[in-house]
Design an enzyme around this catalytic site. Structure first.
Site, PDB file in Angstrom:
ATOM      1  N   HIS A 132       1.293  15.088   3.093  1.00  0.00           N
ATOM      2  CA  HIS A 132       1.176  14.920   4.546  1.00  0.00           C
ATOM      3  C   HIS A 132       2.478  15.281   5.264  1.00  0.00           C
ATOM      4  O   HIS A 132       3.312  14.401   5.495  1.00  0.00           O
ATOM      5  CB  HIS A 132       0.846  13.457   4.867  1.00  0.00           C
ATOM      6  CG  HIS A 132      -0.550  13.049   4.539  1.00  0.00           C
ATOM      7  ND1 HIS A 132      -1.594  13.195   5.417  1.00  0.00           N
ATOM      8  CD2 HIS A 132      -1.078  12.497   3.430  1.00  0.00           C
ATOM      9  CE1 HIS A 132      -2.718  12.738   4.874  1.00  0.00           C
ATOM     10  NE2 HIS A 132      -2.427  12.306   3.658  1.00  0.00           N
ATOM     11  N   CYS A 152      -4.642  17.354   3.470  1.00  0.00           N
ATOM     12  CA  CYS A 152      -5.334  16.301   2.737  1.00  0.00           C
ATOM     13  C   CYS A 152      -6.854  16.462   2.877  1.00  0.00           C
ATOM     14  O   CYS A 152      -7.414  17.410   2.360  1.00  0.00           O
ATOM     15  CB  CYS A 152      -4.833  14.937   3.205  1.00  0.00           C
ATOM     16  SG  CYS A 152      -5.243  13.599   2.062  1.00  0.00           S
ATOM     17  N   GLU A 181       2.840  15.719   8.332  1.00  0.00           N
ATOM     18  CA  GLU A 181       2.904  15.013   9.623  1.00  0.00           C
ATOM     19  C   GLU A 181       3.430  13.592   9.469  1.00  0.00           C
ATOM     20  O   GLU A 181       3.774  12.949  10.457  1.00  0.00           O
ATOM     21  CB  GLU A 181       1.519  15.033  10.297  1.00  0.00           C
ATOM     22  CG  GLU A 181       0.537  13.957   9.864  1.00  0.00           C
ATOM     23  CD  GLU A 181      -0.099  14.190   8.499  1.00  0.00           C
ATOM     24  OE1 GLU A 181       0.356  15.092   7.763  1.00  0.00           O
ATOM     25  OE2 GLU A 181      -1.037  13.443   8.145  1.00  0.00           O
TER      26      GLU A 181
END
Lengths: 772, 234, 85
Positions: free
Chosen positions: B203, B86, B205
């Site tokens: 994302h 990002c 994560e």
């Protein structure tokens, strides 16, 4: 600072305006209040002192019209660690983990500049939470606008949403829920209420209480400019064409600096170098310093020449009243100034000693050697008068309540209840708000188990297996038509929402958005709504731990609907039974907890289809609501509930349809048989907003019925969940109505995007039309 | 494997990356402060999401001058892995670690949503645990995610198999409706020509736990761990 | 009617905080550009518009600024000269 003379004489500052009755009036100080100031000081106030009093005795800071009422609210429970009076309330959750939370309004600034008004509202509520030592983990907001048919309203709506999103997204706190309501009463006065929730370990709780003679007072964060001077008293005035010209008061938010300030403040609090910390929010340096001193019952002195400023030539008056954002006031331990500076410097922020806690009981402001303001003791805070106004119900509203909704003839198309249902789903108040929440980062911090769009958001808390459920709710139309009942409903609906997610309601923060309280009709609303909220909070065992009051939400066309919003925090002891609102599996049984009634008054149906805000709002018995919450939580905790959704705007038919198609990627149909209520008027049964009802889907209906019976809650099996292609089907006696899901889903999901895309194509802007 | 997570002023997905690595991958992670010159012996560097310097001027434009970025560039030049997520992707582009740039979303609004990605290449050290054309669910949350690059850069990325992820619908088809930001050719993630720097707007994560809606990001972290382990064995 | 090219500069109002300008200013200082004392970041628009003469073109752009291009609450604008496009 320690050499400040104790016998200092306050001197008028050369160049300051003369104190005249006109100047006093302009500052919103009544002649009686002025007399009180003169009596307190034993002399006439200086211009700087007039500014200070005007800010601290404004409604926003002093609660002078609401405090006697707020005192009646319950504020205590074994799990409450901090009640009202601090920057935020705090409750214990589990395993030494606590949450701090509060709601605050930024209504007036958002009416003038929606983007910055909403953004700085979010910034302020974040600071209120992290000054308690809590790391913010969730934001919610409650928004009210006029009808979206107005270009100005579309401009306000999109600006507010973008302001909230840009600020929270940048700081990295997820916006996980909220509500948006559109009603003509908010056309000139939009409401923007933002709620923040933070997590802390109990021992990390920090209070804003100044202590310790000789301790330095330190200004931290952004520099002080002329932003928003008199914002607090601005928030305590009616909006008029004249206030449009007061636009330079608007503050600009800087979420990047906020993020740095957040990290630096938490580091400061954990460091042990500081005694107290408070946001310089409304009325800026003045209120933060005076309030911290009053809480600690100590004297303070502040030198405005030492305050870091952004603009040249700022007067003490301006420095004291500036509402520049992203600033904090800190009381540090003496001798730790270097350590504090070092922590701030690591985050590229300034920390400058501007004053000191002193033994002498006075609140003193100097400009170098010149004393420009001095108040005895803490009387600046404690001497503010409170007012109790004679209250009288508005005869117009009493007459509106007395009207019988059944006298309203149905539209010809209503012969088909599916037509009505589709129209209601296309009401912007009911329709999906995905257009809004897709602009909010709802997932950052990877703790959001249930995000926007459900009855309540659910957050996991690192360090414990417990979670919290969060909701914010209010219905101004109910309160307008019956403040006592409306106040009860605001609390009970919020409780129902968190219970639907599987959480035990624990505490609330409230935001009281009302008109001008000096008008007896408005005071009547305030008084009764607070009483209703108190009733419900006592029964629900959800004390009020703090909140905000926003009065004077009116313009020449009139006042807003009285709108108390309730931010509810619920606790899930484990995350085993987090319950969604939407149906999960075809074949599940649908159970209605609660009972259907003939109560069509004050409904979204009457407003959206007939343009009427009339009739009595549905009755609300907090004891029944409590039983419903207990029964629902019993069934959920035993693993018997697959989904739970409360009935609110639009009634049972809307609630069922929402369960079927609120998720675009997992839709269902349903068939229900409501013949047991065939003697009720059909539109009251389908679209009336009777309270204390929840739609549950389950594969163990008998167990759910047993839970209901155990707590004395009426419960009925009303149908089953089907596949999406089966559509929706209602059977009521010999009336049968069915419709494909696609057209209902289209109405629900496309209404707001379609309106906003069309509006964007027309260039909705600030100057689309002016206020009022 | 030791993971160094760079902390810029305004980073806000740094802790999420930390929890993904430590709690879900079971590896070691450290934070590297932007003013330092020390990667603390990290094998993998993560440039996390957020709003470094408030995204002021251009996202990533100021962060690329942070002292730590000299070390990150040197780390990448050595062929060691960098995962840029990002805002990290934006910084990597500004720093010249990856070709192209990320512009304001075509609809001009921030977008937060779960999206579907198709794994375009499993030949990279970031994607070996996926299978070809696998459709995975990963969240996006950004205002400036519209990937753009010159035509010849795009051709080279495509030809070399360096377009790693593309936005697709649930069935795996590249459609306009599945593109959340107007990225050219629905590009969601790319790697550099040496194959050791991956930039992606979604994302991973945030997708390490089915409780949060998806664990499809976890194989990405495992792929990197695998590649480091096999390097260590050589 | 003639086509004119009119440039408009829109910058944050004086006295209002400009967070973007401040961040850019700080970054420039970090990079060693210590002579910079203030930065304000705005927008530059170039419009081609048909009008009877240059004054009329500028007057029209003035109205555009007031209604749409600038936010009167937070921004000032400056209209440059109108050149034949």
């Amino acid at each position: 600072m320690s050499d400040t003379q104790t016998s200092s004489a306050v001197q008028p500052r050369p160049g300051d305006p003369e104190i005249t009755p006109a100047l006093i009036k302009e500052h919103g100080i009544t002649p009686a209040e002025y007399e009180r100031v003169v009596e307190m000081l034993g002399r006439a106030p200086t211009f700087t002192e007039v500014g200070i009093v005007s800010a601290l005795w404004s409604e926003h800071c002093s609660y002078k019209h609401s405090r006697p009422l707020l005192r009646t609210l319950p504020t205590e429970a074994p799990w409450v660690l901090q009640g009202p009076g601090e920057n935020a309330g705090v409750i214990a959750v589990k395993d030494g983990i606590a949450v701090a939370f509060k709601v605050e309004s930024h209504n007036h600034p958002s009416a003038v500049e929606p983007y910055q008004g909403a953004a700085t509202g979010v910034g302020g509520i974040l600071r209120d939470v992290f000054t308690m030592g809590a790391r913010p983990i969730a934001l919610l907001n409650s928004l009210r606008f006029g009808p979206l048919t107005s270009p100005r309203v579309r401009y306000l709506f999109s600006g507010v949403v973008k302001g909230i999103g840009d600020y929270g997204n940048c700081v990295g706190v997820p916006t996980v829920g909220g509500e948006v309501v559109f009603d003509p009463s908010y056309e000139g006065n939009p409401l923007v209420n933002a709620m923040c929730v933070g997590v802390l370990r109990e021992e990390e709780l920090m209070l804003a209480v100044a202590q310790g003679v000789g301790n330095p007072i330190i200004a931290v964060g952004a520099r002080t400019g002329r932003d928003g001077i008199h914002g607090a008293s601005f928030a305590s005035e009616d909006l008029s064409a004249e206030s449009e010209s007061k636009r330079p008061r608007v503050q600009v938010g800087d979420p990047f600096t906020e993020k740095l300030l957040l990290e630096a403040s938490l580091e400061l609090i954990r460091s042990g170098h500081i005694v107290a910390i408070q946001d310089m929010g409304a009325a800026g340096l003045t209120s933060s310093s005076a309030e911290m001193a009053a809480r600690g019952d100590v004297g303070v002195t502040i030198d405005t020449l030492k305050v870091p400023v952004r603009e040249e030539g700022m007067t003490p008056y301006e420095i004291l009243l500036s509402e520049s954002q992203e600033r904090m006031l800190v009381v540090a331990h003496r001798g730790r100034e270097r350590e504090v500076e070092a922590i701030l410097a690591r985050w590229d922020l300034e920390a400058v000693v501007i004053g000191e806690v002193i033994a002498e009981p006075v609140y003193r402001v100097t400009e170098g050697d010149r004393v420009v303001a001095e108040f005895p003791g803490t009387r600046l805070v404690t001497d503010c008068p409170t007012y109790v106004i004679d209250s009288v119900e508005s005869p117009v509203l009493a007459a509106a309540r007395a009207r019988n909704p059944h006298d309203v003839p149905p539209l010809p198309e209503e012969i088909n209840p599916m037509w009505t249902l589709e129209r209601l789903l296309a009401s912007p108040t009911i329709a999906s708000k995905a257009w809004v929440w897709r602009q909010y980062d709802s997932m950052v911090r990877t703790s959001t188990l249930v995000g926007p769009g459900s009855d309540a958001a659910v957050m996991r808390l690192r360090g414990t297996d417990a979670g919290i459920a969060l909701s914010i709710d209010g219905n101004g139309r109910y309160v307008a038509l019956d403040p006592l009942v409306g106040g009860r409903i605001a609390v009970c609906e919020a409780a129902r929402n968190v219970a639907c997610a599987g959480a035990r309601p624990r505490a609330i923060t409230n935001n009281l958005n009302f008109g001008n309280p000096t008008r007896p009709e408005v005071y009547f609303q305030l008084k009764n709504a607070v009483a209703g909220m108190g009733d419900a909070c006592r029964v629900m065992e959800t004390p009020v731990t703090g909140g905000n009051v926003s009065l004077y939400n009116e313009n020449p066309q009139g006042a807003i609907h009285p709108t108390p919003t309730v931010g509810m925090v619920g606790v899930l002891d484990t995350l085993e039974h987090v319950t969604p609102s939407a149906f999960q599996r075809a074949g599940d049984t649908i159970v209605l907890l609660g009972d259907n009634t003939d109560e069509l008054g004050a409904s979204e149906y009457l407003l959206h289809l007939h343009g009427l805000a009339i009739g009595a709002p549905p009755a609300c018995d907090p004891v029944k609501e409590r039983a419903l919450v207990d029964a629902l939580l019993h069934a959920i905790s035993h693993g018997h509930v697959r989904s739970a959704h409360d009935c609110s705007d639009g009634g049972l038919a809307v609630a069922l349809t929402e369960c079927a198609m609120m998720r675009r990627d997992a839709q269902f149909g349903f068939e229900v048989d409501l013949t047991a209520w065939a003697d009720l008027p059909l539109r009251a049964l389908l679209f009336g907003e009777a309270q204390a009802r929840v739609v549950v889907s389950t594969d163990q209906p008998d167990a759910v019925l047993a839970s209901a019976a155990q707590f004395g809650v009426p419960a009925h099996i009303i149908g089953r969940v089907t596949a999406a292609d089966a559509g929706v089907e209602f059977l009521v006696g010999d009336v049968s109505a069915r419709l494909a899901l696609t057209s209902l889903a289209h109405a629900f999901h496309n209404t707001i995007p379609d309106i906003m895309n069309a509006g964007a194509a027309h260039g909705d802007t600030a100057s689309s039309s002016s206020i009022s | 494997m030791k993971v160094g997570i760079i902390r810029f002023p305004g980073s806000n997905c740094d802790e999420d990356a930390y929890h993904a690595v430590v709690d879900h991958l079971g590896a070691e992670a450290v934070f590297c402060w932007h003013k330092d010159h020390d990667l603390q012996g990290a094998d993998l560097v993560i440039l996390p999401g957020g709003f470094s310097y408030g995204d002021y001027l251009r996202p990533g434009a100021i962060a690329r001058f942070s002292p730590i970025m000299q070390e990150v560039v040197a780390h990448a030049k050595r062929g060691a892995p960098v995962l840029a997520i990002c805002n990290g992707f934006q910084i990597a582009c500004e720093a010249g670690l990856l070709p192209g740039a990320l512009l304001r979303n075509d609809h001009l609004k921030f977008v937060c949503d779960q999206v579907h990605l198709r794994v375009e290449s499993i030949g990279t050290r970031f994607t070996s645990r996926y299978h070809v054309d696998q459709v995975i669910t990963i969240p996006v949350a950004h205002g400036d995610g519209r990937y753009t690059a010159d035509g010849d850069v795009l051709e080279r990325l495509e030809g070399d198999g360096h377009v790693v992820f593309r936005y697709v619908d649930a069935a795996g088809h590249v459609t306009d409706a599945a593109n959340p930001n107007g990225s050219l050719r629905n590009i969601a993630g790319i790697c550099n020509s040496a194959g050791n720097v991956l930039g992606m707007m979604p994302h991973p994560e945030r997708a390490v736990d089915t409780q949060l809606g998806s664990a499809d990001g976890l194989p990405l972290l495992h792929s990197i761990a695998d590649s480091l382990m096999s390097e260590a064995l050589v | 009617m003639t086509r004119f090219r009119v440039a408009v500069e829109i910058v944050p109002r004086r006295g209002l905080l400009d967070p973007q300008g401040k961040a850019v200013s700080d970054a420039l200082h970090t990079l060693g550009f210590s002579t910079v004392s203030d930065v304000r970041v705005g927008r530059h628009l170039v419009l081609d518009t048909d009008a009877a003469d240059a004054d009329a073109a500028r007057a029209e752009v003035q109205r555009m600024c007031e209604q749409l291009l600038a936010n009167p609450v937070t921004e000032d604008f400056h209209i440059g000269s109108a050149e034949r496009a």
